[in-house]
Design an enzyme around this catalytic site. Structure first.
Site, PDB file in Angstrom:
ATOM      1  N   HIS A   1       0.847  -1.193   0.000  1.00  0.00           N
ATOM      2  CA  HIS A   1       0.000   0.000   0.000  1.00  0.00           C
ATOM      3  C   HIS A   1       0.882   1.242   0.000  1.00  0.00           C
ATOM      4  O   HIS A   1       1.991   1.239   0.548  1.00  0.00           O
ATOM      5  CB  HIS A   1      -0.978   0.004   1.181  1.00  0.00           C
TER       6      HIS A   1
ATOM      7  N   ASP B   1      -0.390   4.379   0.956  1.00  0.00           N
ATOM      8  CA  ASP B   1      -0.867   5.379   1.906  1.00  0.00           C
ATOM      9  C   ASP B   1      -0.113   5.234   3.223  1.00  0.00           C
ATOM     10  O   ASP B   1       0.494   4.186   3.500  1.00  0.00           O
ATOM     11  CB  ASP B   1      -2.373   5.256   2.146  1.00  0.00           C
TER      12      ASP B   1
ATOM     13  N   ASP C   1       6.490   1.417   7.003  1.00  0.00           N
ATOM     14  CA  ASP C   1       5.122   0.931   6.748  1.00  0.00           C
ATOM     15  C   ASP C   1       4.449   1.785   5.688  1.00  0.00           C
ATOM     16  O   ASP C   1       3.792   2.771   6.014  1.00  0.00           O
ATOM     17  CB  ASP C   1       4.325   0.976   8.055  1.00  0.00           C
TER      18      ASP C   1
ATOM     19  N   GLU D   1      -5.042   1.508   2.795  1.00  0.00           N
ATOM     20  CA  GLU D   1      -4.933   0.313   3.637  1.00  0.00           C
ATOM     21  C   GLU D   1      -5.033   0.696   5.101  1.00  0.00           C
ATOM     22  O   GLU D   1      -5.621  -0.029   5.912  1.00  0.00           O
ATOM     23  CB  GLU D   1      -3.602  -0.387   3.355  1.00  0.00           C
ATOM     24  N   GLU D   2      -4.456   1.838   5.456  1.00  0.00           N
ATOM     25  CA  GLU D   2      -4.447   2.270   6.847  1.00  0.00           C
ATOM     26  C   GLU D   2      -5.851   2.620   7.348  1.00  0.00           C
ATOM     27  O   GLU D   2      -6.076   2.705   8.556  1.00  0.00           O
ATOM     28  CB  GLU D   2      -3.515   3.473   7.029  1.00  0.00           C
TER      29      GLU D   2
ATOM     30  N   GLU E   1       4.194  -6.053   4.159  1.00  0.00           N
ATOM     31  CA  GLU E   1       4.169  -5.380   5.461  1.00  0.00           C
ATOM     32  C   GLU E   1       5.420  -5.755   6.258  1.00  0.00           C
ATOM     33  O   GLU E   1       5.994  -6.830   6.077  1.00  0.00           O
ATOM     34  CB  GLU E   1       2.916  -5.789   6.248  1.00  0.00           C
TER      35      GLU E   1
ATOM     36  N   HIS F   1       3.937   3.847  12.528  1.00  0.00           N
ATOM     37  CA  HIS F   1       2.972   4.751  13.166  1.00  0.00           C
ATOM     38  C   HIS F   1       3.588   5.522  14.322  1.00  0.00           C
ATOM     39  O   HIS F   1       2.886   5.887  15.269  1.00  0.00           O
ATOM     40  CB  HIS F   1       1.731   3.977  13.638  1.00  0.00           C
TER      41      HIS F   1
END
Length: 369
Positions: free
Chosen positions: A69, A71, A101, A133-134, A161, A341
């Site tokens: 992903h 995003d 990520d 995805e997030e 991931e 994150h």
């Protein structure tokens, strides 16, 4: 293009989940055109967000998908020491939002494209890039729906991931709902003249707590920690002051399900508890992943990564959605999910190059004899 430069380009696009990503997709599109790689851009219903699917090798032959992903989560934390959307290197660490990520995996794969494109592959390598995805894997279902028109049925999918390049065979599924309650505002001394929206949420919250406790003695899978499905209330909001009847209140509730359990089904008792003035909206959902240790994909992932597969992790990915569409899937990407994150998110230079090497080894396995 060196993978570090590719990662710097990708990090510079502020593709926060829920926002447009067209500029990044245009950049990747132009790069693929330069390397003679065919692709399709698949728009989402939002109109300003896009998936991309590219193929190296014969699309009429079953091959493998490398999925990532593009995003990222927001980067508003005060602990960043520099612009989070400008990649910087310090002591072998490549620091920036999404570096781990999971733009690092995407950069590794894209940087390998010229080498892969020069090879005569007997089976194709597909690159699948998805959005949001997030926010709950919102973009990739639109790509998966198009797969039958894009290539022969794939033999497998590797989702990049961050797992330290250790193949992961299982993860839990997830479903999230937003529960909203409407009331009538007024002075708290006369609750009979209004309606407390927070009070209207209480039966739902009580049902959520009861379901959470009940799941601990329900179906279990020892591969996971904890081995049961879970349910929790993540946020509750509402009200202005203690002496004002709240006119609105909201809660976000999620369920995480072991393989074989429908995560949306876990929320049924909670939804049933919603009474007058309470509405429930499904925000996102994806199924669990479960790949058998004896799967050919597990053996391939172990071979190209150089690591013995891990039974399970608790976080989720789009791998469950690919599996549900009939594509065996595994999770295997560079970095550590514990860095994601967070401020000063990073991927090491060595990890980035190891991921690129893994993509090239996949090309070696698929090269024509």
């Amino acid at each position: 293009m060196p993978p570090e430069l590719m990662l710097a380009h990708l990090v510079a696009f502020r593709t926060v989940a829920g926002r447009p990503n067209g500029a990044l997709i245009d950049f990747v599109r132009d790069y693929l055109i330069e390397n003679g790689v065919p692709f399709s851009v698949i728009a989402g219903p939002e109109g300003d967000r896009f998936n991309l699917f590219a193929s190296i090798g014969p699309v009429g032959v079953p091959g493998y998908i490398l999925s990532g992903h593009v995003d990222v989560v927001p980067a508003g934390e005060p602990d960043w020491r520099a612009d989070p959307f400008t990649l910087r290197e310090e002591a072998g660490r490549l620091i920036g939002r999404g570096a781990c990520d999971m733009k690092g995996f995407v950069a590794a794969v894209l940087s390998a494209v010229p080498d892969l494109a020069r090879r005569e592959l007997a089976a194709p390598i597909h690159i699948a890039l998805s959005y949001d995805e997030e926010a709950g894997c919102l973009g990739v279902p639109h790509l998966i729906k198009r797969l039958p028109t894009l290539c022969a049925a794939p033999l497998g999918c590797i989702v990049g991931e961050p797992t330290g390049l250790v193949p992961v065979l299982r993860h839990k599924g997830k479903a999230t709902i937003r529960v909203s309650a409407e009331g009538i505002s007024g002075h708290s001394s006369r609750p009979d003249l209004g309606c407390n929206a927070i009070h209207r949420l209480i039966p739902v919250l009580t049902a959520a707590r009861a379901q959470s406790a009940a799941l601990e003695s329900g179906a279990q899978d020892p591969h996971f920690a904890p081995p049961w499905s879970t349910l929790q209330v993540g946020t509750v909001s509402g009200g202005q002051a203690v002496n004002i009847l709240p006119a609105a209140a909201q809660a976000m509730i999620e369920a995480r399900a072991i393989a074989g359990v429908d995560p949306q089904g876990l929320l049924a008792p909670v939804i049933a508890a919603a009474g007058e003035g309470v509405t429930v909206e499904l925000q996102s959902a994806y199924p669990a992943l479960s790949l058998d240790e004896a799967s050919p994909l597990a053996a391939l992932a172990a071979d190209i990564s150089g690591h013995t597969p891990l039974a399970a992790v608790s976080f989720g990915t789009e791998a469950g959605l690919f599996q549900a569409a009939g594509v065996p899937s595994v999770v295997c990407g560079p970095g550590d999910i514990a860095r994601a994150h967070k401020p000063e998110e990073y991927l090491t230079v060595d990890e980035l190059h190891a991921a690129r090497a893994m993509a090239l080894r996949l090309g070696d396995r698929l090269a024509a004899a």
